[in-house]
Scaffold this motif. Structure first.
Motif, PDB file in Angstrom:
ATOM      1  N   PHE A 163    -119.080 -70.105 -26.346  1.00 14.59           N
ATOM      2  CA  PHE A 163    -118.221 -69.222 -27.119  1.00 14.59           C
ATOM      3  C   PHE A 163    -116.825 -69.757 -27.333  1.00 14.59           C
ATOM      4  N   GLN A 164    -116.407 -70.696 -26.469  1.00 15.03           N
ATOM      5  CA  GLN A 164    -115.070 -71.249 -26.664  1.00 15.03           C
ATOM      6  C   GLN A 164    -115.027 -71.915 -28.036  1.00 15.03           C
ATOM      7  N   GLY A 165    -114.184 -71.421 -28.923  1.00 14.76           N
ATOM      8  CA  GLY A 165    -114.092 -72.018 -30.251  1.00 14.76           C
ATOM      9  C   GLY A 165    -115.181 -71.547 -31.193  1.00 14.76           C
ATOM     10  N   ASN A 166    -116.093 -70.692 -30.732  1.00 10.54           N
ATOM     11  CA  ASN A 166    -117.195 -70.271 -31.585  1.00 10.54           C
ATOM     12  C   ASN A 166    -117.154 -68.770 -31.848  1.00 10.54           C
ATOM     13  N   ALA A 167    -116.038 -68.136 -31.523  1.00 10.56           N
ATOM     14  CA  ALA A 167    -115.922 -66.688 -31.696  1.00 10.56           C
ATOM     15  C   ALA A 167    -116.038 -66.295 -33.170  1.00 10.56           C
ATOM     16  N   LYS A 168    -115.572 -67.172 -34.056  1.00 16.63           N
ATOM     17  CA  LYS A 168    -115.614 -66.861 -35.493  1.00 16.63           C
ATOM     18  C   LYS A 168    -117.054 -66.652 -35.950  1.00 16.63           C
ATOM     19  N   LYS A 169    -117.951 -67.593 -35.557  1.00 20.79           N
ATOM     20  CA  LYS A 169    -119.363 -67.457 -35.945  1.00 20.79           C
ATOM     21  C   LYS A 169    -119.964 -66.186 -35.358  1.00 20.79           C
ATOM     22  N   ALA A 170    -119.636 -65.925 -34.094  1.00 21.95           N
ATOM     23  CA  ALA A 170    -120.202 -64.745 -33.418  1.00 21.95           C
ATOM     24  C   ALA A 170    -119.758 -63.469 -34.120  1.00 21.95           C
ATOM     25  N   LEU A 171    -118.474 -63.405 -34.489  1.00 20.06           N
ATOM     26  CA  LEU A 171    -117.943 -62.213 -35.155  1.00 20.06           C
ATOM     27  C   LEU A 171    -118.588 -62.047 -36.531  1.00 20.06           C
ATOM     28  N   LEU A 172    -118.751 -63.170 -37.250  1.00 17.51           N
ATOM     29  CA  LEU A 172    -119.361 -63.112 -38.579  1.00 17.51           C
ATOM     30  C   LEU A 172    -120.819 -62.654 -38.480  1.00 17.51           C
ATOM     31  N   GLU A 186    -123.273 -59.185 -49.205  1.00 24.11           N
ATOM     32  CA  GLU A 186    -123.211 -60.561 -48.709  1.00 24.11           C
ATOM     33  C   GLU A 186    -121.804 -60.863 -48.186  1.00 24.11           C
ATOM     34  N   VAL A 187    -121.741 -61.213 -46.903  1.00 23.88           N
ATOM     35  CA  VAL A 187    -120.462 -61.619 -46.300  1.00 23.88           C
ATOM     36  C   VAL A 187    -120.660 -63.013 -45.728  1.00 23.88           C
ATOM     37  N   LYS A 188    -119.986 -63.996 -46.322  1.00 27.51           N
ATOM     38  CA  LYS A 188    -120.201 -65.393 -45.900  1.00 27.51           C
ATOM     39  C   LYS A 188    -119.026 -65.950 -45.111  1.00 27.51           C
ATOM     40  N   ASP A 189    -117.905 -65.209 -45.106  1.00 26.20           N
ATOM     41  CA  ASP A 189    -116.697 -65.760 -44.484  1.00 26.20           C
ATOM     42  C   ASP A 189    -115.750 -64.618 -44.134  1.00 26.20           C
ATOM     43  N   GLY A 191    -112.805 -64.515 -45.705  1.00 25.59           N
ATOM     44  CA  GLY A 191    -111.850 -64.677 -46.804  1.00 25.59           C
ATOM     45  C   GLY A 191    -112.209 -63.769 -47.958  1.00 25.59           C
ATOM     46  N   VAL A 192    -112.680 -64.390 -49.066  1.00 20.37           N
ATOM     47  CA  VAL A 192    -112.937 -63.630 -50.304  1.00 20.37           C
ATOM     48  C   VAL A 192    -114.028 -62.570 -50.153  1.00 20.37           C
ATOM     49  N   SER A 193    -114.926 -62.737 -49.169  1.00 16.89           N
ATOM     50  CA  SER A 193    -115.996 -61.745 -48.983  1.00 16.89           C
ATOM     51  C   SER A 193    -115.437 -60.342 -48.699  1.00 16.89           C
ATOM     52  N   TRP A 194    -114.169 -60.257 -48.279  1.00 11.12           N
ATOM     53  CA  TRP A 194    -113.566 -58.965 -47.891  1.00 11.12           C
ATOM     54  C   TRP A 194    -112.634 -58.409 -48.964  1.00 11.12           C
ATOM     55  N   ARG A 195    -112.450 -59.178 -50.041  1.00  9.20           N
ATOM     56  CA  ARG A 195    -111.438 -58.791 -51.037  1.00  9.20           C
ATOM     57  C   ARG A 195    -111.709 -57.428 -51.680  1.00  9.20           C
ATOM     58  N   SER A 196    -112.982 -57.135 -51.941  1.00 14.08           N
ATOM     59  CA  SER A 196    -113.320 -55.879 -52.644  1.00 14.08           C
ATOM     60  C   SER A 196    -113.186 -54.644 -51.747  1.00 14.08           C
ATOM     61  N   GLY A 197    -113.109 -54.867 -50.432  1.00 10.34           N
ATOM     62  CA  GLY A 197    -113.010 -53.721 -49.505  1.00 10.34           C
ATOM     63  C   GLY A 197    -114.357 -53.164 -49.083  1.00 10.34           C
ATOM     64  N   VAL A 198    -115.432 -53.580 -49.778  1.00 10.57           N
ATOM     65  CA  VAL A 198    -116.774 -53.035 -49.486  1.00 10.57           C
ATOM     66  C   VAL A 198    -117.211 -53.422 -48.069  1.00 10.57           C
ATOM     67  N   ALA A 199    -116.918 -54.672 -47.666  1.00  9.24           N
ATOM     68  CA  ALA A 199    -117.329 -55.133 -46.330  1.00  9.24           C
ATOM     69  C   ALA A 199    -116.675 -54.292 -45.234  1.00  9.24           C
ATOM     70  N   PHE A 200    -115.396 -53.936 -45.413  1.00  5.58           N
ATOM     71  CA  PHE A 200    -114.712 -53.090 -44.421  1.00  5.58           C
ATOM     72  C   PHE A 200    -115.428 -51.740 -44.293  1.00  5.58           C
ATOM     73  N   HIS A 201    -115.801 -51.185 -45.454  1.00  4.56           N
ATOM     74  CA  HIS A 201    -116.500 -49.887 -45.432  1.00  4.56           C
ATOM     75  C   HIS A 201    -117.857 -49.999 -44.749  1.00  4.56           C
ATOM     76  N   SER A 202    -118.544 -51.143 -44.947  1.00  2.00           N
ATOM     77  CA  SER A 202    -119.868 -51.301 -44.331  1.00  2.00           C
ATOM     78  C   SER A 202    -119.756 -51.341 -42.803  1.00  2.00           C
ATOM     79  N   VAL A 203    -118.653 -51.915 -42.298  1.00  2.80           N
ATOM     80  CA  VAL A 203    -118.440 -51.952 -40.839  1.00  2.80           C
ATOM     81  C   VAL A 203    -118.177 -50.536 -40.325  1.00  2.80           C
ATOM     82  N   ILE A 204    -117.339 -49.784 -41.039  1.00  2.00           N
ATOM     83  CA  ILE A 204    -117.078 -48.384 -40.638  1.00  2.00           C
ATOM     84  C   ILE A 204    -118.388 -47.596 -40.688  1.00  2.00           C
TER      85      ILE A 204
END
Length: 695
Positions: A163-172, A186-189, A191-204
């Motif tokens: 996990f050291q240095g690999n937290a980004k992959k785990a979180l994604l 589809e969330v690939k990163d 960055g831009v995958s979150w721009r529309s706000g839809v990904a934030f709503h899917s987590v909630i």
């Protein structure tokens, strides 16, 4: 173009600064007393709020230099305490020096805060997701197991990742597996995958489905979605609002800021296996149970391999047949090695293996030892001098394989490396003699007419060649490592000494003793010359090491260490040199304070007696009043400096003494009605009797 890139970097830095500041303040609010950061690059300089943040995050008390008159040398000490605390938790700090933080360098400050966020929030939370560390899918694990059984090359897929240095992959992966994939998003990163706000709503939605209507979300604008998501998360889930819509609705949103925000949701997410309600849980086993089944299969395979090994070792076959049997087992062992090593990566944050992993490791170690012992026995069984060479070859290989056992103290590590260097040179003494004997046997394919198993002889020739060519490089490498740890020990000693000199001071005699010890250490150890000598020897060893043709990664690592050590010494040497002037300034203030207090006390006694004398005598006596006003100012300046720089006991005594003397000074003024009252009054209003903080 370069202007566009510079603008992008500036914007990302600004977003990071805002996000990190909000994240810090959400934690500093819990500190007693609460703190707040307004300008991150300025407020972090003295290290006080940085230490407060680490106290809240770790639950530990950390020593801190505070006060109105603390100087840059104390700032560096505070930041040094923080960095040492982080390093003590095995947190890798790359190019982060105390002096850069004290200068408020934006990139370095943001790098440090990101490291803290990564460790204390993102890694800590993602490490509680063992399911994310298992196999990518059930099919891949089955294929991997089957391929090893049939003798085809093993799969290269890692079963488990550190996990050291690999937290980004785990979180994604957490976002993908728990939220977005189910909703067809589809969330690939980060960055831009979150721009529309839809990904934030899917987590909630994954946490509290009733809070989000995904049909409405898909129809809204980016800004509306982002605003709604941040508001709902703050009001309904208690997640601090670290981002604003305008931070995310850009062409290249800042990855670190989004990761920092998203990681907060992990605390609110229920157990991923309990939340499976779509009926798939029974058809497809969870990653965790799949991981355990792979471990059990490997354990069964290892037990069988060990039984087969014992049987083959005990057989009555010829040396040639036994060596071929050994090679067959060795091939099976090597084929499984990568897969098993990846299975044995620690699951837990503390670096410990699970019970099932520990059982597999024990079985793996048993097989490894049995294979090695059998190999040594087979080589020793060769006729005459070849058996002697076989035993020596194993010792030489063991010497080349030996890792550097890192100790708590760098000096001890350097001493161990030095001993291993000497042992390796002892083994190599016999290299030339054995080489000539072996070359003759290799030409004859026999020892004194007794034929030698050809495959075993050929393997020994390759191993002998490896030992011959690797030994010189090994010596060079160990010489470099020894000097590297000698330098690290020196730098650590310098830092610890610096810490012992940058303290809250005592009375004058103790500060003079400290200065005496400082001079004795610096001059007695030829401190600055010692660094130059050590670094020069290290540089020579490094040059030889780099010429020996190692990998580009190692070359980069060596150059980076030299560059980091140079930068660290540059900062350290400046701080160490400044200690002397600091101690001399403290002694000078003690001198000034002691002399002004003594003379002012004597003058006050005379002045108080003079109040009963005639007007002309009083006028004559108080003619020299400006001189005593100056003395009074000097006493308060020196006293306040000492109050800030001395320890609590001395500081309290100084405050008391100043309070009494300034009280007498004030009373004297009240009684002197006509003598130079106007000048005295102006002085009192502009200067005060002594610093209000200490009244």
């Amino acid at each position: 173009n370069s202007n566009a890139l510079a603008t992008l970097l500036y914007e990302q830095e600004a977003v990071q600064k805002r996000t990190f500041t909000k994240w810090i303040n959400s934690h500093l609010a819990k500190h007693k007393p609460p703190f707040e950061v307004n300008d991150l690059f300025e407020d972090i300089k003295d290290g006080v709020k940085l230490l407060a943040l680490l106290e809240v995050l770790s639950g530990q008390r950390l020593p801190c230099e505070q006060g109105r008159q603390i100087k840059r040398i104390h700032w560096v000490s505070n930041i040094g305490t923080a960095l040492k605390f982080l390093e003590g938790r095995k947190i890798k700090l790359v190019n982060i020096n105390a002096t850069d933080i004290a200068d408020g360098r934006p990139s370095i400050v943001l790098g440090l805060i990101w490291t803290i966020i990564l460790y204390f929030q993102i890694e800590e939370l993602t490490s509680n997701l063992p399911a994310l560390q298992a196999l990518s899918s059930s099919a891949s694990s089955v294929d991997s197991m089957a391929s090893s059984e049939t003798g085809s090359p093993p799969m290269k897929r890692k079963v488990m990742t550190k996990f050291q240095g690999n937290a980004k992959k785990a979180l994604l992966r957490w976002v993908q597996s728990t939220a977005t994939k189910r909703l067809g998003i589809e969330v690939k990163d980060f960055g831009v995958s979150w721009r529309s706000g839809v990904a934030f709503h899917s987590v909630i939605h994954a946490i509290r489905p009733e809070l989000v209507d995904m049909d409405i979300v898909r129809k809204r604008s980016n800004r509306e979605n982002l605003e709604e998501a941040f508001s709902v998360a703050e009001n309904e889930l208690g997640i601090p609002r670290l981002l604003d819509p305008e931070d995310v609705d850009v062409d290249k949103p800042d990855e670190k800021s989004i990761m920092t925000y998203v990681a907060q949701f992990l605390k609110h997410y229920p157990d991923p296996h309990q939340s499976e309600t779509d009926g798939q849980q029974e058809e497809v086993p969870s990653d965790k149970s799949l991981f355990l089944s792979v471990l059990r299969e490997v354990k069964i395979w290892l037990d069988q391999l060990e039984r087969d090994l014992l049987r083959a070792q005990g057989s009555e076959e010829s040396l040639t047949d036994k060596y071929q049997a050994f090679k067959s087992f060795r091939v099976q062992y090597e084929m499984r090695k990568k897969q098993i090593e990846s299975l044995l990566q620690p699951v837990h944050r503390d670096g410990k293996l699970s019970v099932d992993q520990a059982v597999v490791k024990q079985a793996w170690d048993h097989v490894s030892v049995r294979l090695l012992d059998w190999h040594i026995h087979l080589d020793k069984s060769l006729p005459g001098p070849l058996g002697v060479i076989g035993a020596w070859l194993h010792r030489a290989e063991l010497s080349l394989r030996e890792d550097i056992p890192i100790q708590q103290a760098h000096e001890e590590t350097a001493n161990i490396i030095h001993r291993k260097l000497e042992q390796h040179m002892e083994v190599l003494k016999n290299l030339e003699g054995h080489r000539q004997t072996f070359q003759q046997i290799h030409r004859d394919r026999s020892v004194n007419g007794v034929p030698v198993p050809p495959e075993q002889l050929q393997d020994m020739a390759e191993r002998f060649n490896f030992v011959s060519t690797s030994s010189h490089v090994h010596l060079i490498k160990f010489e470099f490592w020894e000097m590297k740890y000698r330098l690290m020990a020196f730098l650590m000693l310098a830092e610890s000494k610096l810490k012992s000199w940058i303290i809250k001071y005592g009375r004058r005699d103790s500060v003079e003793l400290l200065l005496h010890n400082y001079i004795a250490f610096i001059e007695g150890h030829k401190f600055f010359e010692q660094y130059e000598t050590t670094f020069r020897t290290l540089k020579q060893a490094a040059d030889s090491y780099l010429k020996s043709g190692d990998s580009a990664e190692e070359v980069e690592g060596v150059n980076k260490f030299l560059s980091d050590a140079t930068a660290q010494w540059k900062n350290l040497s400046v701080e160490v040199r400044s200690v002397r002037s600091m101690l001399e300034e403290v002694i000078c203030n003690w001198e000034k304070y002691s002399s002004t207090v003594a003379s002012l006390q004597a003058w006050l006694e005379d002045a108080e007696k003079m109040l009963n004398q005639s007007e002309s005598d009083k006028r004559e006596f108080f003619r020299n009043l400006p001189h005593w006003i100056q003395q009074h100012m000097d006493m308060n300046d020196a006293g306040n400096f000492l109050i800030e720089t001395c320890d609590e006991t001395v500081s309290r005594e100084l405050k008391q003494q100043l309070l009494l003397l300034n009280g007498r000074w004030r009373e004297l003024f009240v009684k002197v009605k006509h003598v130079r009252r106007q000048a005295f009054c102006f002085y009192l209003s502009s200067q005060g009797f002594f610093h209000p903080t200490h009244s």
